[in-house]
Design a protein around this motif. Structure first.
Motif, PDB file in Angstrom:
ATOM      1  N   PHE A  22      -7.761  -5.610 -79.662  1.00 53.14           N
ATOM      2  CA  PHE A  22      -8.932  -6.168 -80.329  1.00 53.14           C
ATOM      3  C   PHE A  22     -10.180  -5.691 -79.620  1.00 53.14           C
ATOM      4  N   ARG A  23     -11.324  -5.834 -80.305  1.00 58.39           N
ATOM      5  CA  ARG A  23     -12.601  -5.429 -79.732  1.00 58.39           C
ATOM      6  C   ARG A  23     -13.690  -6.360 -80.234  1.00 58.39           C
ATOM      7  N   ALA A  24     -14.912  -6.106 -79.830  1.00 57.44           N
ATOM      8  CA  ALA A  24     -16.030  -6.954 -80.246  1.00 57.44           C
ATOM      9  C   ALA A  24     -16.169  -6.901 -81.765  1.00 57.44           C
ATOM     10  N   GLY A  25     -16.412  -8.051 -82.367  1.00 58.40           N
ATOM     11  CA  GLY A  25     -16.546  -8.151 -83.814  1.00 58.40           C
ATOM     12  C   GLY A  25     -15.306  -8.691 -84.495  1.00 58.40           C
ATOM     13  N   GLU A  46     -10.905 -20.798 -82.267  1.00 60.69           N
ATOM     14  CA  GLU A  46     -11.068 -19.686 -83.199  1.00 60.69           C
ATOM     15  C   GLU A  46     -12.532 -19.287 -83.260  1.00 60.69           C
ATOM     16  N   GLY A  47     -12.798 -17.989 -83.085  1.00 56.62           N
ATOM     17  CA  GLY A  47     -14.169 -17.510 -83.132  1.00 56.62           C
ATOM     18  C   GLY A  47     -14.232 -15.995 -83.101  1.00 56.62           C
ATOM     19  N   ILE A  48     -15.447 -15.486 -82.987  1.00 58.65           N
ATOM     20  CA  ILE A  48     -15.692 -14.044 -82.987  1.00 58.65           C
ATOM     21  C   ILE A  48     -15.800 -13.557 -81.550  1.00 58.65           C
ATOM     22  N   CYS A  49     -15.108 -12.484 -81.251  1.00 59.52           N
ATOM     23  CA  CYS A  49     -15.217 -11.855 -79.936  1.00 59.52           C
ATOM     24  C   CYS A  49     -16.558 -11.128 -79.897  1.00 59.52           C
ATOM     25  N   ILE A  50     -17.455 -11.541 -78.990  1.00 59.81           N
ATOM     26  CA  ILE A  50     -18.772 -10.910 -78.945  1.00 59.81           C
ATOM     27  C   ILE A  50     -18.907  -9.915 -77.797  1.00 59.81           C
ATOM     28  N   ALA A  51     -17.970  -9.921 -76.849  1.00 58.76           N
ATOM     29  CA  ALA A  51     -18.047  -8.962 -75.746  1.00 58.76           C
ATOM     30  C   ALA A  51     -16.697  -8.858 -75.061  1.00 58.76           C
ATOM     31  N   ARG A  52     -16.494  -7.703 -74.469  1.00 61.97           N
ATOM     32  CA  ARG A  52     -15.303  -7.461 -73.664  1.00 61.97           C
ATOM     33  C   ARG A  52     -15.755  -6.637 -72.470  1.00 61.97           C
ATOM     34  N   ARG A  53     -15.399  -7.067 -71.264  1.00 67.39           N
ATOM     35  CA  ARG A  53     -15.874  -6.356 -70.079  1.00 67.39           C
ATOM     36  C   ARG A  53     -14.823  -6.354 -68.985  1.00 67.39           C
ATOM     37  N   GLY A  93     -13.495  -6.756 -87.420  1.00 68.07           N
ATOM     38  CA  GLY A  93     -14.892  -6.668 -87.812  1.00 68.07           C
ATOM     39  C   GLY A  93     -15.403  -5.240 -87.769  1.00 68.07           C
ATOM     40  N   ASN A  94     -16.320  -4.930 -88.670  1.00 70.73           N
ATOM     41  CA  ASN A  94     -16.926  -3.602 -88.727  1.00 70.73           C
ATOM     42  C   ASN A  94     -18.297  -3.683 -88.057  1.00 70.73           C
ATOM     43  N   VAL A  95     -18.352  -3.376 -86.760  1.00 70.56           N
ATOM     44  CA  VAL A  95     -19.600  -3.425 -86.003  1.00 70.56           C
ATOM     45  C   VAL A  95     -19.806  -2.103 -85.279  1.00 70.56           C
ATOM     46  N   ARG A  96     -21.061  -1.849 -84.892  1.00 77.52           N
ATOM     47  CA  ARG A  96     -21.393  -0.594 -84.229  1.00 77.52           C
ATOM     48  C   ARG A  96     -21.861  -0.805 -82.800  1.00 77.52           C
ATOM     49  N   ARG A  97     -21.618  -1.980 -82.264  1.00 77.67           N
ATOM     50  CA  ARG A  97     -22.012  -2.313 -80.897  1.00 77.67           C
ATOM     51  C   ARG A  97     -20.796  -2.835 -80.139  1.00 77.67           C
ATOM     52  N   SER A  98     -20.824  -2.688 -78.831  1.00 76.64           N
ATOM     53  CA  SER A  98     -19.738  -3.234 -78.022  1.00 76.64           C
ATOM     54  C   SER A  98     -20.066  -4.635 -77.520  1.00 76.64           C
ATOM     55  N   ARG A 106     -28.868 -15.566 -84.468  1.00 76.80           N
ATOM     56  CA  ARG A 106     -28.723 -15.565 -85.926  1.00 76.80           C
ATOM     57  C   ARG A 106     -28.029 -16.826 -86.415  1.00 76.80           C
ATOM     58  N   ARG A 107     -28.380 -17.233 -87.628  1.00 74.25           N
ATOM     59  CA  ARG A 107     -27.800 -18.429 -88.249  1.00 74.25           C
ATOM     60  C   ARG A 107     -27.295 -18.080 -89.641  1.00 74.25           C
ATOM     61  N   GLY A 108     -26.279 -18.774 -90.107  1.00 81.37           N
ATOM     62  CA  GLY A 108     -25.800 -18.645 -91.480  1.00 81.37           C
ATOM     63  C   GLY A 108     -25.274 -17.270 -91.822  1.00 81.37           C
ATOM     64  N   LYS A 109     -25.712 -16.745 -92.976  1.00 76.10           N
ATOM     65  CA  LYS A 109     -25.211 -15.456 -93.449  1.00 76.10           C
ATOM     66  C   LYS A 109     -25.671 -14.295 -92.579  1.00 76.10           C
ATOM     67  N   ALA A 110     -26.763 -14.458 -91.875  1.00 75.81           N
ATOM     68  CA  ALA A 110     -27.253 -13.387 -90.999  1.00 75.81           C
ATOM     69  C   ALA A 110     -26.297 -13.141 -89.839  1.00 75.81           C
ATOM     70  N   ALA A 111     -25.500 -14.146 -89.491  1.00 72.80           N
ATOM     71  CA  ALA A 111     -24.553 -14.016 -88.384  1.00 72.80           C
ATOM     72  C   ALA A 111     -23.186 -13.543 -88.852  1.00 72.80           C
ATOM     73  N   LYS A 112     -23.072 -13.228 -90.135  1.00 67.15           N
ATOM     74  CA  LYS A 112     -21.790 -12.813 -90.686  1.00 67.15           C
ATOM     75  C   LYS A 112     -21.500 -11.356 -90.336  1.00 67.15           C
ATOM     76  N   ILE A 113     -20.238 -11.061 -90.075  1.00 66.81           N
ATOM     77  CA  ILE A 113     -19.817  -9.698 -89.743  1.00 66.81           C
ATOM     78  C   ILE A 113     -18.920  -9.191 -90.863  1.00 66.81           C
ATOM     79  N   LYS A 114     -19.200  -7.974 -91.323  1.00 69.22           N
ATOM     80  CA  LYS A 114     -18.386  -7.398 -92.389  1.00 69.22           C
ATOM     81  C   LYS A 114     -16.993  -7.082 -91.872  1.00 69.22           C
ATOM     82  N   GLU A 115     -16.020  -7.203 -92.774  1.00 68.35           N
ATOM     83  CA  GLU A 115     -14.641  -6.909 -92.405  1.00 68.35           C
ATOM     84  C   GLU A 115     -14.396  -5.409 -92.484  1.00 68.35           C
ATOM     85  N   LEU A 116     -13.624  -4.904 -91.537  1.00 67.56           N
ATOM     86  CA  LEU A 116     -13.292  -3.485 -91.495  1.00 67.56           C
ATOM     87  C   LEU A 116     -12.338  -3.157 -92.628  1.00 67.56           C
ATOM     88  N   ARG A 117     -12.679  -2.150 -93.416  1.00 62.69           N
ATOM     89  CA  ARG A 117     -11.828  -1.734 -94.532  1.00 62.69           C
ATOM     90  C   ARG A 117     -10.987  -0.559 -94.101  1.00 62.69           C
TER      91      ARG A 117
END
Length: 118
Positions: A22-25, A46-53, A93-98, A106-117
């Motif tokens: 797994f990775r961030a997002g 249950e939550g979103i992984c925001i960093a790995r170090r 998650g489909n993100v471009r940052r680590s 961010r709150r609400g929909k702004a904090a949503k992460i797109k799913e990787l297709r």
């Protein structure tokens, strides 16, 4: 230069644990073993992984979820911790940052992460 005995010990610790890729997002579901007095129980987080170090035995990751009343809760877990019973990847998650620390603001929909297709 690292001590070969310490390196052998760390490799033995890592080989005992089965950690998914797994990775961030990614959205994770963690089963955490909690000890209360004499009893132990499993609590899910249950939550979103925001960093790995880090690397090796000392590698950690941060998971963020929105708790009661819209308050964000972040927890830092060592990957090879004895208290982690299970790590399950629910969504990729489909993100471009680590590091996704911008999600804190961010709150609400702004904090949503797109799913990787695939």
């Amino acid at each position: 230069m690292r001590n070969k005995y310490i390196e052998a010990f760390e490799n033995a610790q890592i080989s005992n644990k089965n950690v998914p890729d797994f990775r961030a997002g990614d959205t994770l579901k963690l089963a955490i073993r909690i000890k209360e007095g004499e009893k132990t129980r499993i609590q899910n987080f249950e939550g979103i992984c925001i960093a790995r170090r880090g690397s090796g035995v000392g590698e950690t990751f941060i998971v963020r979820k929105i708790g009661a009343n819209g308050i964000g809760v972040e927890r830092i877990f060592p990957i090879y911790s004895e208290s982690l019973e299970n790590i399950e990847v629910l969504r990729k998650g489909n993100v471009r940052r680590s590091k996704l620390f911008y999600l804190r603001d961010r709150r609400g929909k702004a904090a949503k992460i797109k799913e990787l297709r695939k």
